[in-house]
Scaffold this active site. Structure first.
Site, PDB file in Angstrom:
ATOM      1  N   HIS A  47       0.804  -1.218   0.000  1.00 49.65           N
ATOM      2  CA  HIS A  47       0.000   0.000   0.000  1.00 49.65           C
ATOM      3  C   HIS A  47       0.843   1.278   0.000  1.00 49.65           C
ATOM      4  O   HIS A  47       0.281   2.375  -0.027  1.00 49.65           O
ATOM      5  CB  HIS A  47      -0.936   0.007   1.214  1.00 49.65           C
ATOM      6  CG  HIS A  47      -2.050  -0.992   1.117  1.00 49.65           C
ATOM      7  ND1 HIS A  47      -1.916  -2.294   1.518  1.00 49.65           N
ATOM      8  CD2 HIS A  47      -3.326  -0.867   0.658  1.00 49.65           C
ATOM      9  CE1 HIS A  47      -3.050  -2.938   1.322  1.00 49.65           C
ATOM     10  NE2 HIS A  47      -3.928  -2.093   0.804  1.00 49.65           N
ATOM     11  N   HIS A  54      -2.860  -5.736  -6.057  1.00 49.42           N
ATOM     12  CA  HIS A  54      -3.068  -6.945  -5.259  1.00 49.42           C
ATOM     13  C   HIS A  54      -4.543  -7.314  -5.219  1.00 49.42           C
ATOM     14  O   HIS A  54      -5.425  -6.514  -5.534  1.00 49.42           O
ATOM     15  CB  HIS A  54      -2.534  -6.748  -3.834  1.00 49.42           C
ATOM     16  CG  HIS A  54      -3.146  -5.594  -3.108  1.00 49.42           C
ATOM     17  ND1 HIS A  54      -2.652  -4.305  -3.211  1.00 49.42           N
ATOM     18  CD2 HIS A  54      -4.201  -5.515  -2.264  1.00 49.42           C
ATOM     19  CE1 HIS A  54      -3.386  -3.491  -2.472  1.00 49.42           C
ATOM     20  NE2 HIS A  54      -4.336  -4.204  -1.884  1.00 49.42           N
ATOM     21  N   CYS A  89     -14.766  -5.603   3.789  1.00 47.53           N
ATOM     22  CA  CYS A  89     -13.783  -5.666   2.717  1.00 47.53           C
ATOM     23  C   CYS A  89     -12.457  -6.129   3.303  1.00 47.53           C
ATOM     24  O   CYS A  89     -12.245  -6.068   4.514  1.00 47.53           O
ATOM     25  CB  CYS A  89     -13.627  -4.330   2.000  1.00 47.53           C
ATOM     26  SG  CYS A  89     -13.168  -2.958   3.066  1.00 47.53           S
ATOM     27  N   HIS A  91      -8.583  -8.599   2.230  1.00 44.99           N
ATOM     28  CA  HIS A  91      -7.672  -9.261   1.301  1.00 44.99           C
ATOM     29  C   HIS A  91      -7.630 -10.761   1.589  1.00 44.99           C
ATOM     30  O   HIS A  91      -7.493 -11.146   2.754  1.00 44.99           O
ATOM     31  CB  HIS A  91      -6.255  -8.704   1.440  1.00 44.99           C
ATOM     32  CG  HIS A  91      -6.186  -7.212   1.372  1.00 44.99           C
ATOM     33  ND1 HIS A  91      -6.263  -6.412   2.508  1.00 44.99           N
ATOM     34  CD2 HIS A  91      -6.060  -6.370   0.322  1.00 44.99           C
ATOM     35  CE1 HIS A  91      -6.176  -5.141   2.136  1.00 44.99           C
ATOM     36  NE2 HIS A  91      -6.057  -5.085   0.827  1.00 44.99           N
ATOM     37  N   GLU A 109     -15.523 -10.000  11.362  1.00 46.60           N
ATOM     38  CA  GLU A 109     -15.816  -8.598  11.647  1.00 46.60           C
ATOM     39  C   GLU A 109     -17.216  -8.377  12.211  1.00 46.60           C
ATOM     40  O   GLU A 109     -17.414  -7.538  13.093  1.00 46.60           O
ATOM     41  CB  GLU A 109     -15.642  -7.751  10.377  1.00 46.60           C
ATOM     42  CG  GLU A 109     -14.208  -7.641   9.897  1.00 46.60           C
ATOM     43  CD  GLU A 109     -14.047  -6.612   8.798  1.00 46.60           C
ATOM     44  OE1 GLU A 109     -14.994  -5.834   8.552  1.00 46.60           O
ATOM     45  OE2 GLU A 109     -12.963  -6.577   8.179  1.00 46.60           O
ATOM     46  N   TYR A 125      -8.994  -0.762  -9.507  1.00 44.41           N
ATOM     47  CA  TYR A 125      -8.930   0.673  -9.257  1.00 44.41           C
ATOM     48  C   TYR A 125      -7.615   1.065  -8.601  1.00 44.41           C
ATOM     49  O   TYR A 125      -6.875   0.217  -8.087  1.00 44.41           O
ATOM     50  CB  TYR A 125     -10.110   1.137  -8.394  1.00 44.41           C
ATOM     51  CG  TYR A 125     -10.296   0.380  -7.102  1.00 44.41           C
ATOM     52  CD1 TYR A 125      -9.491   0.606  -5.991  1.00 44.41           C
ATOM     53  CD2 TYR A 125     -11.297  -0.579  -6.996  1.00 44.41           C
ATOM     54  CE1 TYR A 125      -9.671  -0.089  -4.818  1.00 44.41           C
ATOM     55  CE2 TYR A 125     -11.493  -1.285  -5.820  1.00 44.41           C
ATOM     56  CZ  TYR A 125     -10.669  -1.030  -4.736  1.00 44.41           C
ATOM     57  OH  TYR A 125     -10.852  -1.734  -3.564  1.00 44.41           O
ATOM     58  N   GLU A 136      -4.457   2.428  -2.631  1.00 42.91           N
ATOM     59  CA  GLU A 136      -5.180   1.185  -2.905  1.00 42.91           C
ATOM     60  C   GLU A 136      -5.083   0.875  -4.393  1.00 42.91           C
ATOM     61  O   GLU A 136      -5.786   1.456  -5.210  1.00 42.91           O
ATOM     62  CB  GLU A 136      -6.657   1.327  -2.498  1.00 42.91           C
ATOM     63  CG  GLU A 136      -6.890   1.370  -1.013  1.00 42.91           C
ATOM     64  CD  GLU A 136      -6.720   0.022  -0.326  1.00 42.91           C
ATOM     65  OE1 GLU A 136      -6.268  -0.935  -0.990  1.00 42.91           O
ATOM     66  OE2 GLU A 136      -7.027  -0.079   0.868  1.00 42.91           O
ATOM     67  N   GLU A 138      -5.921  -2.089  -6.349  1.00 41.14           N
ATOM     68  CA  GLU A 138      -6.582  -3.361  -6.067  1.00 41.14           C
ATOM     69  C   GLU A 138      -7.320  -3.939  -7.275  1.00 41.14           C
ATOM     70  O   GLU A 138      -7.908  -3.216  -8.078  1.00 41.14           O
ATOM     71  CB  GLU A 138      -7.561  -3.202  -4.902  1.00 41.14           C
ATOM     72  CG  GLU A 138      -6.843  -2.918  -3.591  1.00 41.14           C
ATOM     73  CD  GLU A 138      -7.734  -3.003  -2.382  1.00 41.14           C
ATOM     74  OE1 GLU A 138      -7.226  -3.344  -1.302  1.00 41.14           O
ATOM     75  OE2 GLU A 138      -8.938  -2.727  -2.507  1.00 41.14           O
ATOM     76  N   TRP A 181     -12.533   4.041  -1.686  1.00 39.02           N
ATOM     77  CA  TRP A 181     -12.939   3.044  -2.674  1.00 39.02           C
ATOM     78  C   TRP A 181     -14.444   2.778  -2.690  1.00 39.02           C
ATOM     79  O   TRP A 181     -14.940   2.073  -3.564  1.00 39.02           O
ATOM     80  CB  TRP A 181     -12.202   1.731  -2.422  1.00 39.02           C
ATOM     81  CG  TRP A 181     -12.497   1.125  -1.063  1.00 39.02           C
ATOM     82  CD1 TRP A 181     -13.529   0.301  -0.722  1.00 39.02           C
ATOM     83  CD2 TRP A 181     -11.746   1.326   0.136  1.00 39.02           C
ATOM     84  NE1 TRP A 181     -13.475  -0.021   0.622  1.00 39.02           N
ATOM     85  CE2 TRP A 181     -12.392   0.586   1.167  1.00 39.02           C
ATOM     86  CE3 TRP A 181     -10.578   2.045   0.442  1.00 39.02           C
ATOM     87  CZ2 TRP A 181     -11.909   0.562   2.487  1.00 39.02           C
ATOM     88  CZ3 TRP A 181     -10.113   2.021   1.765  1.00 39.02           C
ATOM     89  CH2 TRP A 181     -10.764   1.280   2.757  1.00 39.02           C
TER      90      TRP A 181
END
Length: 203
Positions: A47, A54, A89, A91, A109, A125, A136, A138, A181
């Site tokens: 980042h 990624h 959201c 990874h 979460e 993006y 970001e 991604e 995002w």
């Protein structure tokens, strides 16, 4: 070899302490423009400007009234703390399927399992975060679904939740900070959202 949740890593921390006290970095899966895996990188390094492309995922869950579940990211997050964003959201671990990662992080979460979770395409993006200076870059796998259980947010990840209609989202988005995002992933997911909720819901 895939990194498993047993390592105790969370999406909010660039590194975690192992039982021996050593910091173990979180690794991300690097991809090319077609989404093909080309390697791995430590999360924080990926980042740093200009960012390394990624794999990521974004989840949009709706209740039976067609309202979107939003979360406000906890203030302790090192990336985009205290801003509103989509339901979940994060990874995937290297080698972990995006669908499995989306279900895992939703449980971690929000303390719930979606009653339905479906793929909703991908979006690529490049969004700098002005507050942190992080970027970001991604290749994001999108998921939409339904939630019937009562959320039980992890306070280390989530500061607040809200179920919103399209009109309420527009008002909140105009008044409160959102993740860089958010609108990109929502717009990319809209066709699947409308199929899920029905066009009468207004999404």
């Amino acid at each position: 070899m895939p990194i498993t949740p047993a390592n105790g890593q969370t999406a909010g921390d660039p590194a975690v302490s192992t039982p021996g006290g050593a910091a173990e970095p979180i690794m991300l899966e690097l991809v090319d423009e077609d989404g093909t895996t080309i390697g791995t990188a430590e999360k924080l390094a990926a980042h740093q400007p200009p960012g390394q492309l990624h794999r990521a995922f974004s989840v949009f869950l709706f209740d039976e009234k067609g309202r979107l579940l939003l979360q406000r990211r906890a203030l302790g997050k090192y990336h985009s703390p205290g801003v509103w964003s989509n339901t979940c959201c994060g990874h995937p671990y290297p080698g972990e399927a995006p669908f499995a990662a989306a279900a895992r992080r939703t449980a971690e979460e929000l303390g719930l399992a979606p009653s339905l979770l479906a793929e909703a395409g991908t979006v690529r993006y490049n969004h700098p975060d002005p507050a942190s200076g992080l970027v970001e870059q991604e290749y994001n796998h999108l998921f939409v679904g339904l939630v019937r259980a009562e959320p039980a947010p992890d306070p280390e990840e989530i500061g607040e939740i809200a179920f919103v209609t399209p009109e309420e989202l527009a008002e909140r988005h105009a008044e409160a900070p959102f993740s860089a995002w958010f609108m990109t992933v929502l717009d990319a997911a809209r066709p699947a959202v409308r199929e899920l909720t029905g066009r009468s819901a207004g999404w």
